[in-house]
Design an enzyme around this catalytic site. Structure first.
Site, PDB file in Angstrom:
ATOM      1  N   MET A 153       0.834  -1.203   0.000  1.00  0.00           N
ATOM      2  CA  MET A 153       0.000   0.000   0.000  1.00  0.00           C
ATOM      3  C   MET A 153       0.873   1.259   0.000  1.00  0.00           C
ATOM      4  O   MET A 153       0.406   2.349   0.334  1.00  0.00           O
ATOM      5  CB  MET A 153      -0.936  -0.002   1.202  1.00  0.00           C
ATOM      6  CG  MET A 153      -1.903  -1.190   1.163  1.00  0.00           C
ATOM      7  SD  MET A 153      -3.438  -0.874   2.022  1.00  0.00           S
ATOM      8  CE  MET A 153      -2.846  -0.575   3.675  1.00  0.00           C
TER       9      MET A 153
ATOM     10  N   LEU B 154       6.587   3.071   1.691  1.00  0.00           N
ATOM     11  CA  LEU B 154       7.467   1.904   1.804  1.00  0.00           C
ATOM     12  C   LEU B 154       8.627   2.142   2.763  1.00  0.00           C
ATOM     13  O   LEU B 154       9.103   3.260   2.923  1.00  0.00           O
ATOM     14  CB  LEU B 154       7.988   1.522   0.418  1.00  0.00           C
ATOM     15  CG  LEU B 154       6.906   1.213  -0.626  1.00  0.00           C
ATOM     16  CD1 LEU B 154       7.543   0.792  -1.952  1.00  0.00           C
ATOM     17  CD2 LEU B 154       5.933   0.144  -0.144  1.00  0.00           C
TER      18      LEU B 154
ATOM     19  N   HIS C  22       9.268  -3.566   3.486  1.00  0.00           N
ATOM     20  CA  HIS C  22       8.884  -3.792   2.093  1.00  0.00           C
ATOM     21  C   HIS C  22      10.120  -4.100   1.245  1.00  0.00           C
ATOM     22  O   HIS C  22      10.102  -4.995   0.399  1.00  0.00           O
ATOM     23  CB  HIS C  22       8.193  -2.551   1.521  1.00  0.00           C
ATOM     24  CG  HIS C  22       6.942  -2.139   2.233  1.00  0.00           C
ATOM     25  ND1 HIS C  22       6.881  -1.023   3.041  1.00  0.00           N
ATOM     26  CD2 HIS C  22       5.702  -2.685   2.263  1.00  0.00           C
ATOM     27  CE1 HIS C  22       5.652  -0.900   3.521  1.00  0.00           C
ATOM     28  NE2 HIS C  22       4.917  -1.890   3.075  1.00  0.00           N
TER      29      HIS C  22
ATOM     30  N   GLN D 146       5.673 -11.608   7.432  1.00  0.00           N
ATOM     31  CA  GLN D 146       5.190 -12.253   8.665  1.00  0.00           C
ATOM     32  C   GLN D 146       4.619 -11.214   9.636  1.00  0.00           C
ATOM     33  O   GLN D 146       3.808 -11.540  10.497  1.00  0.00           O
ATOM     34  CB  GLN D 146       6.345 -13.032   9.309  1.00  0.00           C
ATOM     35  CG  GLN D 146       6.057 -13.657  10.656  1.00  0.00           C
ATOM     36  CD  GLN D 146       5.007 -14.755  10.601  1.00  0.00           C
ATOM     37  OE1 GLN D 146       4.741 -15.324   9.541  1.00  0.00           O
ATOM     38  NE2 GLN D 146       4.390 -15.045  11.743  1.00  0.00           N
TER      39      GLN D 146
ATOM     40  N   ASP E  88       2.346  -9.206   9.135  1.00  0.00           N
ATOM     41  CA  ASP E  88       0.894  -9.367   9.025  1.00  0.00           C
ATOM     42  C   ASP E  88       0.602 -10.868   8.937  1.00  0.00           C
ATOM     43  O   ASP E  88       0.243 -11.397   7.879  1.00  0.00           O
ATOM     44  CB  ASP E  88       0.381  -8.617   7.786  1.00  0.00           C
ATOM     45  CG  ASP E  88       0.690  -7.131   7.872  1.00  0.00           C
ATOM     46  OD1 ASP E  88      -0.105  -6.402   8.461  1.00  0.00           O
ATOM     47  OD2 ASP E  88       1.761  -6.714   7.372  1.00  0.00           O
TER      48      ASP E  88
ATOM     49  N   SER F 107       6.524  -0.366  10.166  1.00  0.00           N
ATOM     50  CA  SER F 107       5.153  -0.257   9.648  1.00  0.00           C
ATOM     51  C   SER F 107       4.972   1.121   9.052  1.00  0.00           C
ATOM     52  O   SER F 107       5.518   2.107   9.564  1.00  0.00           O
ATOM     53  CB  SER F 107       4.159  -0.448  10.801  1.00  0.00           C
ATOM     54  OG  SER F 107       2.871   0.018  10.416  1.00  0.00           O
TER      55      SER F 107
ATOM     56  N   ARG G  41       2.463   2.751   9.351  1.00  0.00           N
ATOM     57  CA  ARG G  41       1.708   3.514  10.361  1.00  0.00           C
ATOM     58  C   ARG G  41       2.608   4.073  11.461  1.00  0.00           C
ATOM     59  O   ARG G  41       2.148   4.922  12.230  1.00  0.00           O
ATOM     60  CB  ARG G  41       0.589   2.658  10.951  1.00  0.00           C
ATOM     61  CG  ARG G  41      -0.507   2.361   9.945  1.00  0.00           C
ATOM     62  CD  ARG G  41      -1.719   1.680  10.561  1.00  0.00           C
ATOM     63  NE  ARG G  41      -2.852   1.690   9.655  1.00  0.00           N
ATOM     64  CZ  ARG G  41      -3.211   0.681   8.846  1.00  0.00           C
ATOM     65  NH1 ARG G  41      -2.511  -0.434   8.825  1.00  0.00           N
ATOM     66  NH2 ARG G  41      -4.259   0.797   8.057  1.00  0.00           N
TER      67      ARG G  41
HETATM   68  P1  AMP Z   1       1.469  -2.939   3.515  1.00  0.00           P
HETATM   69  O1  AMP Z   1       2.027  -1.926   2.564  1.00  0.00           O
HETATM   70  O2  AMP Z   1       1.510  -2.517   4.933  1.00  0.00           O
HETATM   71  O3  AMP Z   1       0.140  -3.472   3.058  1.00  0.00           O
HETATM   72  O4  AMP Z   1       2.460  -4.173   3.454  1.00  0.00           O
HETATM   73  C1  AMP Z   1       2.827  -4.764   2.236  1.00  0.00           C
HETATM   74  C2  AMP Z   1       3.600  -6.021   2.524  1.00  0.00           C
HETATM   75  O5  AMP Z   1       4.769  -5.714   3.267  1.00  0.00           O
HETATM   76  C3  AMP Z   1       2.797  -7.027   3.355  1.00  0.00           C
HETATM   77  O6  AMP Z   1       3.065  -8.333   2.887  1.00  0.00           O
HETATM   78  C4  AMP Z   1       3.353  -6.817   4.725  1.00  0.00           C
HETATM   79  O7  AMP Z   1       3.236  -7.955   5.564  1.00  0.00           O
HETATM   80  C5  AMP Z   1       4.809  -6.521   4.417  1.00  0.00           C
HETATM   81  N1  AMP Z   1       5.438  -5.824   5.549  1.00  0.00           N
HETATM   82  C6  AMP Z   1       5.000  -4.691   6.153  1.00  0.00           C
HETATM   83  N2  AMP Z   1       5.798  -4.373   7.190  1.00  0.00           N
HETATM   84  C7  AMP Z   1       6.751  -5.341   7.249  1.00  0.00           C
HETATM   85  C8  AMP Z   1       7.856  -5.592   8.108  1.00  0.00           C
HETATM   86  N3  AMP Z   1       8.150  -4.794   9.117  1.00  0.00           N
HETATM   87  N4  AMP Z   1       8.616  -6.679   7.863  1.00  0.00           N
HETATM   88  C9  AMP Z   1       8.320  -7.518   6.835  1.00  0.00           C
HETATM   89  N5  AMP Z   1       7.288  -7.336   5.998  1.00  0.00           N
HETATM   90  C10 AMP Z   1       6.518  -6.264   6.188  1.00  0.00           C
END
Ligand code: AMP
Length: 278
Positions: free
Chosen positions: A28, A31, A35, A146, A148, A183, A185
């Protein structure tokens, strides 16, 4: 700069030109290193790596942070390129959900637990958008974090049960030096809240320490975590210990268990998890 594919037609043309394996990292945006770790993992294994950046409206509830979700496209494109991505897909809402859109993908049961309980409809939005993205990108492998954990389990199951011809790969959680799970967030957190947010990982570490000391009783393990978490955050959404394979309820940890936590620090909802045993 790597190509930014803004339309479904662009993406289909790009896909048709790929001769080798395609790794896919759906995101989303906003990054960070978490990511980037997925992109690097994909780039190491596949001939091409596609990243999608789409803030998926259907996975947000009415009172959630869709409108203020961070959007940092320029920096995201740079990060993708540096991590080894070959192309980035950046569709808009109208392209992904044309007027009258009425088709949904749902994984039942598992999505009623943990985040699914406090965010009704969230996983229906996730599985639907990821199914669409898989159909568009037609990846050989797709990479998820992992961090999520429930999402990774749900999407793995969706891909298997709908016979999607790809491999879903779950990669380790990337953390800041002090343990906070990275994150998008985290950007919402001002310094004092950032400090309090450490209680999520602190609680998981307390559960891990109790587990390593021999505790196997789930209520006792939960108590060890909640003792750290509750005083530091504004609201505990959940701290649960479930079977790591199917999120089934357990009272004693025997095989692999998932200890997952969600809590509000200010208005920001954060999640984290660790695996116990196995
Ligand atoms: P998002 O942009 O938050 O929807 O995340 C996109 C992808 O990145 C998802 O598969 C998340 O699980 C992964 N992701 C987000 N934060 C982390 C993190 N700290 N470590 C590993 N993968 C992550």
């Amino acid at each position: 700069m790597i190509p930014s594919l803004a339309t479904i037609a662009d993406l289909r043309q790009w896909r048709a030109r790929q001769a080798g394996t395609v790794g896919f990292v759906p995101t989303m945006g906003a990054l960070h290193e978490g990511h980037a770790s997925l992109v690097r993992r994909s780039a190491a294994k596949n001939a091409a790596t596609l990243v999608s950046i789409f803030v998926n409206p259907t996975q947000f509830g009415p009172n959630e942070d869709l409108d203020k979700y961070p959007r940092t496209l320029e920096a995201d494109l740079r990060l993708c390129e540096q991590a080894g991505a070959t192309a980035v897909f950046t569709p808009d809402n109208a392209m992904m959900y044309p007027p009258g859109f009425a088709t949904w993908v749902t994984v039942e049961g598992m999505t009623d637990k943990l985040c699914g309980k406090s965010r009704p409809g969230h996983f229906r939005g996730v599985t639907t958008v990821v199914a669409k993205l898989f159909n568009l990108a037609q990846p050989t492998r797709a990479y998820f974090g992992q961090k999520d954990a429930q999402q990774a389990l749900v999407l793995t199951r969706m891909a298997i049960e709908l016979d999607m011809p790809l491999e879903v790969i779950t990669c380790p959680t990337v953390r800041e030096a002090d343990g906070l799970a990275m994150s998008s967030r985290n950007r919402y957190l001002a310094a004092p809240d950032r400090q309090r947010a450490l209680a999520l990982f602190g609680a998981l570490q307390a559960v891990q320490a109790a587990f390593k000391a021999g505790q196997r009783d789930v209520p006792m393990l939960r108590q060890a975590g909640l003792a750290i978490l509750t005083p530091s955050v504004d609201r505990v959404d959940y701290l649960e210990i479930l079977n790591a394979h199917d999120l089934g309820e357990i009272t004693t940890v025997q095989g692999k268990a998932l200890c997952a936590v969600a809590a509000f620090v200010g208005t920001t909802r954060l999640i984290d998890n660790v695996i116990l045993g196995g």
